[in-house]
Design an enzyme around this catalytic site. Structure first.
Site, PDB file in Angstrom:
ATOM      1  N   LYS A  62       4.632  28.124   7.726  1.00 43.69           N
ATOM      2  CA  LYS A  62       5.758  29.068   7.670  1.00 43.69           C
ATOM      3  C   LYS A  62       6.451  29.154   6.311  1.00 43.69           C
ATOM      4  O   LYS A  62       7.618  29.532   6.212  1.00 43.69           O
ATOM      5  CB  LYS A  62       6.797  28.790   8.764  1.00 43.69           C
ATOM      6  CG  LYS A  62       6.245  28.543  10.138  1.00 43.69           C
ATOM      7  CD  LYS A  62       5.104  29.441  10.517  1.00 43.69           C
ATOM      8  CE  LYS A  62       5.482  30.880  10.699  1.00 43.69           C
ATOM      9  NZ  LYS A  62       4.245  31.696  10.921  1.00 43.69           N
ATOM     10  N   HIS A 120      -2.966  23.222   5.318  1.00 46.08           N
ATOM     11  CA  HIS A 120      -1.593  22.874   5.683  1.00 46.08           C
ATOM     12  C   HIS A 120      -1.301  21.380   5.528  1.00 46.08           C
ATOM     13  O   HIS A 120      -0.145  20.984   5.551  1.00 46.08           O
ATOM     14  CB  HIS A 120      -1.343  23.227   7.159  1.00 46.08           C
ATOM     15  CG  HIS A 120      -0.969  24.660   7.383  1.00 46.08           C
ATOM     16  ND1 HIS A 120      -0.326  25.437   6.447  1.00 46.08           N
ATOM     17  CD2 HIS A 120      -1.116  25.452   8.482  1.00 46.08           C
ATOM     18  CE1 HIS A 120      -0.118  26.641   6.958  1.00 46.08           C
ATOM     19  NE2 HIS A 120      -0.585  26.685   8.175  1.00 46.08           N
ATOM     20  N   SER A 150      11.670  29.362  11.184  1.00 51.04           N
ATOM     21  CA  SER A 150      10.458  30.154  11.310  1.00 51.04           C
ATOM     22  C   SER A 150       9.414  29.407  12.152  1.00 51.04           C
ATOM     23  O   SER A 150       8.734  29.999  13.000  1.00 51.04           O
ATOM     24  CB  SER A 150       9.914  30.455   9.907  1.00 51.04           C
ATOM     25  OG  SER A 150       8.768  31.252   9.979  1.00 51.04           O
ATOM     26  N   SER A 240       6.020  44.342   0.060  1.00 55.25           N
ATOM     27  CA  SER A 240       7.397  44.193   0.533  1.00 55.25           C
ATOM     28  C   SER A 240       7.341  43.876   2.022  1.00 55.25           C
ATOM     29  O   SER A 240       6.350  44.193   2.705  1.00 55.25           O
ATOM     30  CB  SER A 240       8.185  45.484   0.314  1.00 55.25           C
ATOM     31  OG  SER A 240       7.773  46.444   1.266  1.00 55.25           O
TER      32      SER A 240
HETATM   33  P1  A3P Z   1       9.971  34.315   9.150  1.00 56.16           P
HETATM   34  O1  A3P Z   1       9.459  33.719  10.427  1.00 56.16           O
HETATM   35  O2  A3P Z   1      11.192  33.632   8.631  1.00 56.16           O
HETATM   36  O3  A3P Z   1      10.159  35.784   9.243  1.00 56.16           O
HETATM   37  P2  A3P Z   1       3.267  31.799   6.867  1.00 56.16           P
HETATM   38  O4  A3P Z   1       2.431  32.943   6.422  1.00 56.16           O
HETATM   39  O5  A3P Z   1       3.189  30.621   5.942  1.00 56.16           O
HETATM   40  O6  A3P Z   1       2.990  31.435   8.284  1.00 56.16           O
HETATM   41  O7  A3P Z   1       4.793  32.249   6.756  1.00 56.16           O
HETATM   42  C1  A3P Z   1       5.326  33.187   7.658  1.00 56.16           C
HETATM   43  C2  A3P Z   1       6.701  33.573   7.161  1.00 56.16           C
HETATM   44  O8  A3P Z   1       6.563  34.403   5.991  1.00 56.16           O
HETATM   45  C3  A3P Z   1       7.451  34.402   8.212  1.00 56.16           C
HETATM   46  O9  A3P Z   1       8.835  34.074   8.037  1.00 56.16           O
HETATM   47  C4  A3P Z   1       7.127  35.804   7.731  1.00 56.16           C
HETATM   48  O10 A3P Z   1       8.003  36.796   8.214  1.00 56.16           O
HETATM   49  C5  A3P Z   1       7.258  35.624   6.218  1.00 56.16           C
HETATM   50  N1  A3P Z   1       6.659  36.715   5.469  1.00 56.16           N
HETATM   51  C6  A3P Z   1       5.424  37.228   5.581  1.00 56.16           C
HETATM   52  N2  A3P Z   1       5.264  38.283   4.765  1.00 56.16           N
HETATM   53  C7  A3P Z   1       6.436  38.458   4.121  1.00 56.16           C
HETATM   54  C8  A3P Z   1       6.918  39.399   3.135  1.00 56.16           C
HETATM   55  N3  A3P Z   1       6.163  40.374   2.681  1.00 56.16           N
HETATM   56  N4  A3P Z   1       8.181  39.243   2.691  1.00 56.16           N
HETATM   57  C9  A3P Z   1       8.966  38.249   3.148  1.00 56.16           C
HETATM   58  N5  A3P Z   1       8.572  37.341   4.078  1.00 56.16           N
HETATM   59  C10 A3P Z   1       7.323  37.442   4.559  1.00 56.16           C
END
Ligand code: A3P
Length: 306
Positions: A62, A120, A150, A240
């Site tokens: 996350k 991870h 998250s 974005s």
């Molecule tokens: P949140 O759950 O806080 O929204 P991972 O890919 O390591 O699993 O991380 C997931 C997190 O990255 C999620 O956070 C997700 O929404 C966020 N995320 C993915 N793409 C994003 C983007 N373009 N801009 C900002 N956050 C992003």
């Protein structure tokens, strides 16, 4: 800050409520909590042979892995966002085998070079060949309060992770590292200790939120790429939060049938500071003591709001 502090898992978003799927329990592999599927491949993971031209994306769960992977892959394509396609074959998680698919290690072994591989695990539990072969590693770090939030939500809608319990219970476990992939503190301290090695590169989620173009430029230099201002502008637009949430579903491989969630759920809120909607004052005080205590002497400093 939240006055309630005990979100009920089933009430979160539109994700599948806990209990709708059979949720696996994590198990220990050399002292690290992992999912049972990871344990089944543990010996193969430990002896995995990295190739010198492999690139690894190393994140605690996350922290922005999918986001930074897309950033990296579009940079590798000189910013050609049209050419970028999410390729199921490329979703190469060393530690995660998708049921009914080839075991992860076998699948990655059969991929042509250059490969991009996600991990991870903390440095204490990664295959030795990654550092021995001086592979490029992109480490993505995110502040622990937002990671906890998250990760909690992710547990509620992924059927690959256990039932998180209440938010308070989950946070307690997160703080002592009793969650899958272990302690966030051990993870970031381990990778950060390697920061002087030229093959290890760091991205911070909050910095990406603040100025994606700037961070993309840094990453491009690390990868030896030079993007035109136009390509950089397109890349920033494409990556974005809103654009990814709106546009990616069709492009993303159908992970839902296996994991129980859609890409739209996965790209959840994408904020710096969502922790304020979850942490009680008391929980925040505990975290505010724990963080400097755990990170003492590391020079690591995280941003908690923009
Ligand atoms: P949140 O759950 O806080 O929204 P991972 O890919 O390591 O699993 O991380 C997931 C997190 O990255 C999620 O956070 C997700 O929404 C966020 N995320 C993915 N793409 C994003 C983007 N373009 N801009 C900002 N956050 C992003």
């Amino acid at each position: 800050m939240s006055s309630q502090g005990d979100h009920k898992p089933g009430s979160v978003g539109k994700g599948a409520a806990v209990g709708e799927h059979e949720k696996p329990e994590p198990v220990m592999a050399d002292g690290l909590l992992v999912m049972p599927g990871t344990l089944r491949q543990w010996e193969e993971i430990k002896s995995f042979q990295a190739r010198p031209d492999d690139t690894f994306i190393a994140t605690y769960p996350k922290s922005g892995m999918v986001w930074s992977t897309q950033l990296m892959e579009i940079i590798q394509l000189q910013g050609d966002v049209q050419a970028y396609k999410v390729n199921k074959q490329k979703l190469s998680f060393l530690e995660i085998s998708i049921p009914d698919d080839e075991p992860a290690v076998e699948k990655i072994n059969n991929l042509p070079s250059p490969r991009v591989i996600y991990i991870h695990a903390p440095i204490s539990h990664i295959p030795k060949s990654i550092l021995e072969n001086k592979c490029k590693v992109i480490c993505v770090l995110r502040n622990p309060k937002d990671v906890a939030v998250s990760y909690y939500h992710f547990h509620t809608f992924s059927n690959m992770l256990p039932n998180p319990g209440t938010w308070s219970e989950f946070l307690q476990n997160f703080m002592i590292g009793k969650v899958t992939y272990g302690s966030w503190f051990d993870h970031v301290k381990g990778w950060w200790s390697l920061r002087k090695q030229p093959n290890i590169f760091f991205l911070f989620y909050e910095a990406m939120k603040k100025d994606l173009g700037y961070e993309a430029g840094r990453l491009a230099s690390f990868l030896g790429r030079d993007l035109s201002p136009e390509a950089m502008k397109n890349l920033v637009e494409q990556l974005s939060f809103n654009s990814m949430k709106t546009n990616m579903d069709g492009k993303f491989p159908n992970i839902g049938s296996v994991t129980g969630f859609t890409f739209k759920q996965f790209i959840r809120k994408g904020q710096v500071g969502d922790w304020k909607n979850h942490f009680t004052v008391a929980q925040n005080e505990v975290m505010d003591q724990l963080i400097p205590d755990q990170l003492k002497g590391t020079s690591l400093d995280f941003c908690y709001e923009l």
